[in-house]
Design a protein around this motif. Structure first.
Motif, PDB file in Angstrom:
ATOM      1  N   ASP A  45       1.585  -6.331  13.965  1.00  0.00           N
ATOM      2  CA  ASP A  45       2.306  -7.601  13.868  1.00  0.00           C
ATOM      3  C   ASP A  45       2.372  -8.128  12.438  1.00  0.00           C
ATOM      4  N   VAL A  46       1.395  -7.759  11.606  1.00  0.00           N
ATOM      5  CA  VAL A  46       1.391  -8.246  10.216  1.00  0.00           C
ATOM      6  C   VAL A  46       1.717  -7.119   9.233  1.00  0.00           C
ATOM      7  N   THR A  47       2.181  -5.987   9.771  1.00  0.00           N
ATOM      8  CA  THR A  47       2.405  -4.799   8.938  1.00  0.00           C
ATOM      9  C   THR A  47       3.846  -4.337   9.018  1.00  0.00           C
ATOM     10  N   GLU A  48       4.424  -4.033   7.857  1.00  0.00           N
ATOM     11  CA  GLU A  48       5.750  -3.423   7.762  1.00  0.00           C
ATOM     12  C   GLU A  48       5.561  -1.981   7.293  1.00  0.00           C
ATOM     13  N   ARG A  49       6.073  -1.042   8.066  1.00  0.00           N
ATOM     14  CA  ARG A  49       5.955   0.363   7.693  1.00  0.00           C
ATOM     15  C   ARG A  49       7.270   0.843   7.092  1.00  0.00           C
ATOM     16  N   ALA A  50       7.187   1.472   5.932  1.00  0.00           N
ATOM     17  CA  ALA A  50       8.368   2.012   5.258  1.00  0.00           C
ATOM     18  C   ALA A  50       8.212   3.527   5.150  1.00  0.00           C
ATOM     19  N   MET A  51       9.126   4.265   5.788  1.00  0.00           N
ATOM     20  CA  MET A  51       9.107   5.727   5.741  1.00  0.00           C
ATOM     21  C   MET A  51      10.110   6.187   4.687  1.00  0.00           C
ATOM     22  N   ASP A  52       9.636   6.272   3.454  1.00  0.00           N
ATOM     23  CA  ASP A  52      10.544   6.627   2.360  1.00  0.00           C
ATOM     24  C   ASP A  52       9.705   6.967   1.133  1.00  0.00           C
ATOM     25  N   ASP A  53      10.384   7.417   0.113  1.00  0.00           N
ATOM     26  CA  ASP A  53       9.724   7.667  -1.158  1.00  0.00           C
ATOM     27  C   ASP A  53       9.202   6.355  -1.729  1.00  0.00           C
ATOM     28  N   SER A  54       7.950   6.345  -2.156  1.00  0.00           N
ATOM     29  CA  SER A  54       7.333   5.100  -2.603  1.00  0.00           C
ATOM     30  C   SER A  54       8.061   4.486  -3.794  1.00  0.00           C
ATOM     31  N   LEU A  55       8.537   5.293  -4.710  1.00  0.00           N
ATOM     32  CA  LEU A  55       9.204   4.757  -5.897  1.00  0.00           C
ATOM     33  C   LEU A  55      10.509   4.061  -5.534  1.00  0.00           C
ATOM     34  N   LEU A  56      11.211   4.588  -4.539  1.00  0.00           N
ATOM     35  CA  LEU A  56      12.441   3.946  -4.092  1.00  0.00           C
ATOM     36  C   LEU A  56      12.148   2.596  -3.445  1.00  0.00           C
ATOM     37  N   VAL A  57      11.124   2.552  -2.606  1.00  0.00           N
ATOM     38  CA  VAL A  57      10.784   1.305  -1.920  1.00  0.00           C
ATOM     39  C   VAL A  57      10.286   0.266  -2.917  1.00  0.00           C
ATOM     40  N   LEU A  58       9.454   0.676  -3.859  1.00  0.00           N
ATOM     41  CA  LEU A  58       8.881  -0.264  -4.817  1.00  0.00           C
ATOM     42  C   LEU A  58       9.940  -0.905  -5.707  1.00  0.00           C
ATOM     43  N   THR A  59      10.984  -0.161  -6.028  1.00  0.00           N
ATOM     44  CA  THR A  59      12.045  -0.722  -6.883  1.00  0.00           C
ATOM     45  C   THR A  59      13.109  -1.458  -6.076  1.00  0.00           C
ATOM     46  N   ASP A  77       4.870   5.434   3.307  1.00  0.00           N
ATOM     47  CA  ASP A  77       4.508   6.846   3.382  1.00  0.00           C
ATOM     48  C   ASP A  77       5.760   7.634   3.731  1.00  0.00           C
ATOM     49  N   ILE A  78       5.919   8.781   3.110  1.00  0.00           N
ATOM     50  CA  ILE A  78       7.097   9.611   3.364  1.00  0.00           C
ATOM     51  C   ILE A  78       6.939  10.456   4.624  1.00  0.00           C
ATOM     52  N   ASN A  79       5.714  10.533   5.154  1.00  0.00           N
ATOM     53  CA  ASN A  79       5.423  11.364   6.326  1.00  0.00           C
ATOM     54  C   ASN A  79       5.695  10.568   7.602  1.00  0.00           C
ATOM     55  N   PRO A  80       6.633  11.008   8.441  1.00  0.00           N
ATOM     56  CA  PRO A  80       6.951  10.265   9.668  1.00  0.00           C
ATOM     57  C   PRO A  80       5.811  10.260  10.685  1.00  0.00           C
ATOM     58  N   ASP A  81       4.828  11.150  10.533  1.00  0.00           N
ATOM     59  CA  ASP A  81       3.698  11.191  11.458  1.00  0.00           C
ATOM     60  C   ASP A  81       2.558  10.260  11.036  1.00  0.00           C
ATOM     61  N   SER A  82       2.735   9.572   9.935  1.00  0.00           N
ATOM     62  CA  SER A  82       1.664   8.710   9.436  1.00  0.00           C
ATOM     63  C   SER A  82       1.618   7.398  10.204  1.00  0.00           C
ATOM     64  N   GLY A  83       0.501   6.698  10.059  1.00  0.00           N
ATOM     65  CA  GLY A  83       0.390   5.346  10.585  1.00  0.00           C
ATOM     66  C   GLY A  83       0.190   5.227  12.079  1.00  0.00           C
ATOM     67  N   GLU A 103       0.848  -1.186   0.000  1.00  0.00           N
ATOM     68  CA  GLU A 103       0.000   0.000   0.000  1.00  0.00           C
ATOM     69  C   GLU A 103       0.884   1.237   0.000  1.00  0.00           C
ATOM     70  N   THR A 104       0.652   2.158  -0.919  1.00  0.00           N
ATOM     71  CA  THR A 104       1.364   3.427  -0.897  1.00  0.00           C
ATOM     72  C   THR A 104       0.409   4.512  -0.398  1.00  0.00           C
ATOM     73  N   GLY A 105       0.849   5.247   0.606  1.00  0.00           N
ATOM     74  CA  GLY A 105       0.002   6.262   1.215  1.00  0.00           C
ATOM     75  C   GLY A 105      -0.679   5.704   2.446  1.00  0.00           C
ATOM     76  N   THR A 106      -0.050   5.899   3.609  1.00  0.00           N
ATOM     77  CA  THR A 106      -0.563   5.321   4.848  1.00  0.00           C
ATOM     78  C   THR A 106      -1.539   6.253   5.549  1.00  0.00           C
ATOM     79  N   ASP A 107      -1.251   7.555   5.530  1.00  0.00           N
ATOM     80  CA  ASP A 107      -1.995   8.559   6.287  1.00  0.00           C
ATOM     81  C   ASP A 107      -2.088   8.104   7.745  1.00  0.00           C
TER      82      ASP A 107
END
Length: 272
Positions: free
Chosen positions: A176-190, A161-167, A133-137
């Protein structure tokens, strides 16, 4: 009188004669919108990513749309949608986590899922091993997806999500079943090369950015993968990408109940 009406309807006076009827129709519609707007301004705290319930008819439209996308039985789809609505643990978690967060001043106490009931049912039907999922809000959608994975008994969610206040809602069992990535979505996806069974674009809704995300995740999609674009009414990126890639495309239009917002929608793409 009917003869007079017919003559007027065919004359240049027709628009003037029909104006009171047309104005009354517009005013009735505007009064409903203004009433819902006033209630929302008085009772809601939200300023973005509004939450609401769907109308009963629209909820049924969503169920049948899921049947067309997945081929699942309508009874099963309805059962999964009701399963989310009846999940008191998730509802209590979202309410308490929102109340305890630093952003509680802009979060409503009542938990409403809108079109996310469709996300939940889709996960229950597809039983994906990895959702991206891209965009956690705040993480409401993430918790809905995580709840479906927990009900399945398998699978992981990666939310970006690039926003550290998200999620801030993603805690407890849902974390427990979720991995949060704080970075640009295109970088993470590739950078991440794990196969993806369900991809959900819900980040920056521009045609260029959405297309870039779709192209970045495309090599990782499994043959059974379904690609979703939340708020697909905002751009036609998924529709055009699906056509270029030889995939199917369908769109569900949301109808909120008792809310001034006209609703968004879900775009879906899958292999034929």
């Amino acid at each position: 009188m009917s003869g007079i009406r017919r003559r007027i309807a065919g004359s240049p006076l027709a628009p003037v004669a029909a104006l009171p009827i047309r104005a009354a129709q517009v005013l009735r519609h505007d009064a409903r919108v203004l009433g819902a707007s006033a209630r929302w301004l008085a009772l809601s705290r939200e300023h973005t990513n509004y939450t609401y319930r769907l109308t009963e008819r629209n909820r049924e439209h969503l169920a049948w749309w899921l049947v067309s996308v997945t081929g699942a039985d309508i009874v099963e789809v309805r059962r999964f949608m009701s399963e989310l609505e009846d999940d008191d643990s998730l509802r209590q978690h979202v309410a308490s986590a929102g109340k305890a967060s630093a952003r509680r001043g802009v979060a409503d106490r009542e938990v409403r899922y809108g079109r996310r009931v469709g996300w939940y049912a889709l996960v229950r039907i597809l039983r994906p091993e990895l959702i991206v999922e891209t965009g956690t809000d705040k993480g409401l959608g993430s918790c809905v997806l995580a709840a479906a994975l927990l009900a399945n008994g398998s699978g992981r969610l990666q939310t970006i999500d690039i926003n550290p206040d998200s999620g801030y809602l993603i805690t407890g069992d849902y974390a427990d079943v979720t991995e949060r990535a704080m970075d640009d979505s295109l970088l993470v996806l590739t950078r991440d090369q794990r196969p993806v069974d369900l991809f959900l674009h819900d980040s920056w809704h521009s045609f260029a950015h959405e297309t870039s995300e779709l192209e970045a995740v495309a090599p990782r999609l499994t043959t059974r993968a379904v690609v979703l674009s939340d708020n697909a009414h905002a751009t036609d990126a998924l529709m055009h990408w699906a056509e270029r890639d030889g995939r199917r495309f369908s769109f569900f239009a949301e109808q909120p109940a008792d809310h001034w917002y006209p609703g968004g929608g879900i775009g879906a793409s899958w292999r034929q």
